[in-house]
Design a protein around this motif. Structure first.
Motif, mmCIF file in Angstrom:
data_model
loop_
_atom_site.group_PDB
_atom_site.id
_atom_site.type_symbol
_atom_site.label_atom_id
_atom_site.label_comp_id
_atom_site.label_asym_id
_atom_site.label_seq_id
_atom_site.Cartn_x
_atom_site.Cartn_y
_atom_site.Cartn_z
ATOM 1 N N ALA A 67 36.338 47.705 37.865
ATOM 2 C CA ALA A 67 35.810 46.364 37.602
ATOM 3 C C ALA A 67 36.768 45.574 36.730
ATOM 4 C CB ALA A 67 34.447 46.456 36.907
ATOM 5 N N GLU A 68 36.657 44.254 36.838
ATOM 6 C CA GLU A 68 37.397 43.380 35.940
ATOM 7 C C GLU A 68 36.950 43.660 34.502
ATOM 8 O OE1 GLU A 68 37.425 41.812 39.967
ATOM 9 O OE2 GLU A 68 35.765 42.387 38.658
ATOM 10 N N ILE A 69 37.859 43.456 33.562
ATOM 11 C CA ILE A 69 37.529 43.685 32.154
ATOM 12 C C ILE A 69 36.352 42.800 31.757
ATOM 13 C CG2 ILE A 69 38.396 43.685 29.784
ATOM 14 C CD1 ILE A 69 39.819 45.645 31.693
ATOM 15 N N GLY A 70 35.342 43.410 31.164
ATOM 16 C CA GLY A 70 34.166 42.659 30.750
ATOM 17 C C GLY A 70 33.084 42.556 31.798
ATOM 18 N N ILE A 76 39.777 36.663 35.816
ATOM 19 C CA ILE A 76 38.477 36.998 35.231
ATOM 20 C C ILE A 76 38.668 37.903 34.017
ATOM 21 C CG2 ILE A 76 36.322 38.261 35.614
ATOM 22 C CD1 ILE A 76 36.535 37.347 38.577
ATOM 23 N N SER A 77 39.506 38.922 34.161
ATOM 24 C CA SER A 77 39.763 39.829 33.042
ATOM 25 C C SER A 77 40.364 39.079 31.854
ATOM 26 C CB SER A 77 40.712 40.954 33.477
ATOM 27 O OG SER A 77 40.076 41.835 34.380
ATOM 28 N N ALA A 78 41.332 38.204 32.144
ATOM 29 C CA ALA A 78 41.978 37.443 31.070
ATOM 30 C C ALA A 78 40.974 36.539 30.359
ATOM 31 C CB ALA A 78 43.131 36.623 31.639
ATOM 32 N N ARG A 79 40.119 35.869 31.127
ATOM 33 C CA ARG A 79 39.123 34.986 30.523
ATOM 34 C C ARG A 79 38.174 35.765 29.607
ATOM 35 N NH1 ARG A 79 37.075 32.977 34.899
ATOM 36 N NH2 ARG A 79 35.269 34.352 35.044
ATOM 37 N N ASN A 80 37.712 36.910 30.084
ATOM 38 C CA ASN A 80 36.786 37.705 29.274
ATOM 39 C C ASN A 80 37.462 38.250 28.019
ATOM 40 O OD1 ASN A 80 34.713 37.246 31.076
ATOM 41 N ND2 ASN A 80 34.996 39.176 32.183
ATOM 42 N N LEU A 81 38.725 38.621 28.134
ATOM 43 C CA LEU A 81 39.453 39.115 26.957
ATOM 44 C C LEU A 81 39.671 37.996 25.942
ATOM 45 C CD1 LEU A 81 41.965 41.415 28.821
ATOM 46 C CD2 LEU A 81 40.400 42.169 27.021
ATOM 47 N N ARG A 82 39.960 36.810 26.436
ATOM 48 C CA ARG A 82 40.104 35.671 25.515
ATOM 49 C C ARG A 82 38.772 35.375 24.821
ATOM 50 N NH1 ARG A 82 43.562 33.662 29.960
ATOM 51 N NH2 ARG A 82 45.719 33.689 29.187
ATOM 52 N N ASN A 83 37.689 35.471 25.564
ATOM 53 C CA ASN A 83 36.376 35.229 24.966
ATOM 54 C C ASN A 83 36.029 36.264 23.898
ATOM 55 O OD1 ASN A 83 35.935 32.951 26.545
ATOM 56 N ND2 ASN A 83 34.783 34.052 28.119
ATOM 57 N N LEU A 84 36.627 37.457 24.024
ATOM 58 C CA LEU A 84 36.425 38.490 23.000
ATOM 59 C C LEU A 84 37.311 38.283 21.784
ATOM 60 C CD1 LEU A 84 36.115 41.722 25.191
ATOM 61 C CD2 LEU A 84 34.306 40.665 23.809
ATOM 62 N N GLY A 85 38.228 37.294 21.863
ATOM 63 C CA GLY A 85 39.065 36.981 20.706
ATOM 64 C C GLY A 85 40.478 37.520 20.772
ATOM 65 N N TYR A 86 40.948 37.870 21.984
ATOM 66 C CA TYR A 86 42.272 38.494 22.096
ATOM 67 C C TYR A 86 43.331 37.574 22.700
ATOM 68 C CZ TYR A 86 39.523 42.647 21.116
ATOM 69 O OH TYR A 86 38.675 43.556 20.525
#
Length: 296
Positions: free
Chosen positions: A229-232, A271-281
């Protein structure tokens, strides 16, 4: 606390490279916000190595790990390997200003024999010693078969115990750790100091079953409900994983999704990049981001 970079395992984009070429694929990866990559399943011909190098320079990117094998995975399969192509693999890795070489999978003929696993690990250790003399480091990447047991001990534990930390590190893959029935956080902590690169991919349980094959088909489908799955978008605690990676000295994390189930891999990466950015990374996407944050 160290801030590992977040990049892309280029195996995800091998079909894009075949279709669009190296430069256009690297350009798209950069447009998605990534500046670090790990190379795997990309032919390391002189022409490709030269194009990878020029693309890195053009788009301000960095190859943080290349891939190799000790020998052919199975008899009859021809592939570049450290036994036969040591000097070329070293030269290619150095040409890309990279210091890590990773072994993507155990040779299949070792499975089922503790003695062969120990023999294979000792050869990994020796290759790691030779690579260290060249200023490079060797890492072994796990799947789930490393958590089969031999005399009550995980295959992975045998490899850890039979190798020298000076010569062999481990590239932990958190999805495959989970699929192997162990806790990814525990293994990241357990191999602290021996893990500088890891794979992050999420672990999802499918929402549906294939009902077309009757009871037998349903039972087969139940065995396949675990998905990449995509990250997040899955069940793993990615924030805990990434934060622990920073605490234990990991330098680079690579997104790898072995199957996107029909979705364009660029979309999956987005999608993975967006979710990682939303986590603060957000700050982990730049190849210059690796540092120690003394305030944390």
């Amino acid at each position: 606390m160290q801030k590992p970079t977040i990049g892309v395992q280029m195996m995800m984009l091998k079909d894009k490279i075949a279709k669009d070429g190296i430069r256009e694929t690297f350009k798209k990866v950069k447009e998605l916000g990534f500046s670090t990559v790990e190379l795997s399943q990309v032919e390391m011909s002189p022409e490709n190595v030269a194009e990878i190098k020029s693309s890195l320079e053009e788009f301000d990117m960095k190859v943080c790990a290349t891939s190799a094998s000790i020998k052919s995975m199975m008899p009859g399969i021809k592939m570049e390997n450290l036994r036969d192509d040591f000097d070329k693999i070293v030269a290619d890795t150095k040409a890309l200003n990279c210091k890590y070489i990773r072994i993507g999978m155990i040779s299949f003929d070792c499975l089922g024999s503790k003695e062969k696993i120990i023999e294979y690990t000792k050869e990994l250790n020796e290759m790691g010693r030779r690579l260290k003399e060249e200023g490079l480091s060797l890492y072994y990447h796990n799947h789930h078969m490393e958590f089969s047991k031999y005399d009550g001990k995980y295959l992975m534990d045998i490899m850890v115990e039979e190798s020298d930390p000076e010569y062999l590190g481990f590239e932990l893959d958190v999805h495959w750790l989970q699929r192997g029935g162990v806790n990814p956080l525990e293994w990241i902590k357990k191999l602290e100091g021996r893990t500088k690169i890891i794979h992050i991919k999420d672990y999802r349980i499918s929402q549906t079953l294939d009902l077309s094959g009757g009871v037998e088909g349903i039972m087969r489908s139940m065995a396949d409900v675990v998905e990449f799955a995509e990250i997040g978008e899955g069940n793993l605690d990615m924030k805990a994983i990434i934060d622990l990676a920073g605490e234990t000295g990991v330098e680079h994390m690579f997104i790898e999704q072995d199957n996107t189930y029909g979705r364009d891999p660029y979309e999956s990466l987005e999608i993975s990049a967006r979710n990682l950015r939303n986590l603060g990374y957000e700050d982990r996407f730049n190849h210059n981001s690796i540092c120690c944050d003394l305030s944390m």
